[in-house]
Motif scaffolding. Structure first.
Motif, PDB file in Angstrom:
ATOM      1  N   MET A   1      57.288  54.232  26.922  1.00 43.34           N
ATOM      2  CA  MET A   1      57.521  53.357  28.050  1.00 43.34           C
ATOM      3  C   MET A   1      56.656  53.744  29.241  1.00 43.34           C
ATOM      4  N   PHE A   2      56.497  55.044  29.477  1.00 47.58           N
ATOM      5  CA  PHE A   2      55.711  55.509  30.610  1.00 47.58           C
ATOM      6  C   PHE A   2      54.252  55.082  30.473  1.00 47.58           C
ATOM      7  N   THR A   3      53.726  55.145  29.238  1.00 47.62           N
ATOM      8  CA  THR A   3      52.352  54.705  28.993  1.00 47.62           C
ATOM      9  C   THR A   3      52.222  53.211  29.253  1.00 47.62           C
ATOM     10  N   ASN A   4      53.202  52.441  28.822  1.00 51.70           N
ATOM     11  CA  ASN A   4      53.176  51.002  29.081  1.00 51.70           C
ATOM     12  C   ASN A   4      53.211  50.706  30.575  1.00 51.70           C
ATOM     13  N   LEU A   5      53.992  51.464  31.320  1.00 52.86           N
ATOM     14  CA  LEU A   5      54.069  51.285  32.771  1.00 52.86           C
ATOM     15  C   LEU A   5      52.712  51.559  33.404  1.00 52.86           C
ATOM     16  N   LYS A   6      52.080  52.631  32.993  1.00 53.25           N
ATOM     17  CA  LYS A   6      50.758  52.959  33.548  1.00 53.25           C
ATOM     18  C   LYS A   6      49.736  51.878  33.212  1.00 53.25           C
ATOM     19  N   ASN A   7      49.783  51.368  31.992  1.00 56.65           N
ATOM     20  CA  ASN A   7      48.858  50.291  31.616  1.00 56.65           C
ATOM     21  C   ASN A   7      49.129  49.026  32.421  1.00 56.65           C
ATOM     22  N   THR A   8      50.389  48.737  32.651  1.00 55.81           N
ATOM     23  CA  THR A   8      50.751  47.580  33.473  1.00 55.81           C
ATOM     24  C   THR A   8      50.212  47.737  34.888  1.00 55.81           C
ATOM     25  N   ILE A   9      50.349  48.928  35.441  1.00 60.76           N
ATOM     26  CA  ILE A   9      49.848  49.194  36.793  1.00 60.76           C
ATOM     27  C   ILE A   9      48.332  49.042  36.839  1.00 60.76           C
ATOM     28  N   LYS A  10      47.639  49.548  35.830  1.00 63.74           N
ATOM     29  CA  LYS A  10      46.172  49.418  35.789  1.00 63.74           C
ATOM     30  C   LYS A  10      45.750  47.954  35.730  1.00 63.74           C
ATOM     31  N   ASP A  11      46.434  47.173  34.917  1.00 68.68           N
ATOM     32  CA  ASP A  11      46.119  45.745  34.825  1.00 68.68           C
ATOM     33  C   ASP A  11      46.399  45.031  36.140  1.00 68.68           C
ATOM     34  N   LEU A  12      47.533  45.328  36.728  1.00 69.60           N
ATOM     35  CA  LEU A  12      47.871  44.721  38.011  1.00 69.60           C
ATOM     36  C   LEU A  12      46.877  45.134  39.094  1.00 69.60           C
ATOM     37  N   ALA A  13      46.384  46.368  39.016  1.00 78.34           N
ATOM     38  CA  ALA A  13      45.426  46.849  40.019  1.00 78.34           C
ATOM     39  C   ALA A  13      44.147  46.019  40.001  1.00 78.34           C
ATOM     40  N   LYS A  14      43.670  45.670  38.825  1.00 79.91           N
ATOM     41  CA  LYS A  14      42.458  44.841  38.740  1.00 79.91           C
ATOM     42  C   LYS A  14      42.695  43.488  39.399  1.00 79.91           C
ATOM     43  N   ASN A  15      43.817  42.871  39.087  1.00 78.76           N
ATOM     44  CA  ASN A  15      44.159  41.592  39.705  1.00 78.76           C
ATOM     45  C   ASN A  15      44.340  41.742  41.213  1.00 78.76           C
ATOM     46  N   ALA A  16      44.989  42.822  41.617  1.00 76.65           N
ATOM     47  CA  ALA A  16      45.277  43.049  43.030  1.00 76.65           C
ATOM     48  C   ALA A  16      43.999  43.227  43.838  1.00 76.65           C
ATOM     49  N   VAL A  17      43.059  43.992  43.307  1.00 73.91           N
ATOM     50  CA  VAL A  17      41.802  44.228  44.018  1.00 73.91           C
ATOM     51  C   VAL A  17      41.007  42.934  44.114  1.00 73.91           C
ATOM     52  N   PHE A  18      40.970  42.184  43.036  1.00 75.32           N
ATOM     53  CA  PHE A  18      40.255  40.911  43.062  1.00 75.32           C
ATOM     54  C   PHE A  18      40.892  39.973  44.090  1.00 75.32           C
ATOM     55  N   MET A  19      42.214  39.912  44.100  1.00 72.67           N
ATOM     56  CA  MET A  19      42.926  39.056  45.041  1.00 72.67           C
ATOM     57  C   MET A  19      42.670  39.496  46.480  1.00 72.67           C
ATOM     58  N   ALA A  20      42.744  40.792  46.736  1.00 66.63           N
ATOM     59  CA  ALA A  20      42.534  41.301  48.095  1.00 66.63           C
ATOM     60  C   ALA A  20      41.103  41.031  48.549  1.00 66.63           C
TER      61      ALA A  20
END
Length: 82
Positions: A1-20
């Motif tokens: 689960m922890f690995t999945n959380l980290k992967n989710t955060i990494k994916d969201l980070a790409k979207n977040a940076v693009f959005m910002a």
């Protein structure tokens, strides 16, 4: 689960940076970073309580994920000749 959380955060980070970057344009690095971190926390698939706990315990990881996403976005822009 922890690995999945980290992967989710990494994916969201790409979207977040693009959005910002799209929303604020060039410059304003600290404001874009804050906006990206808020985007990540807001879009985690957990309750508000769990999001708060994650934001505290994984703040360093989230910060690193945003920095990595910025580098990724810059490398993509350079590859495309922008």
């Amino acid at each position: 689960m922890f690995t999945n959380l980290k992967n989710t955060i990494k994916d969201l980070a790409k979207n977040a940076v693009f959005m910002a970057e799209t929303e604020l344009g060039t410059g304003k690095g600290q404001e874009k970073k804050r906006l990206a971190i808020e985007y990540i926390i807001k879009n985690l698939p957990f309750s508000e309580l769990v999001k708060s706990i994650i934001s505290i315990f994984l703040s360093g990881f989230i910060d690193d994920a945003v920095e990595a996403a910025v580098k990724y976005l810059k490398s993509k822009s350079e590859e495309q000749g922008e």
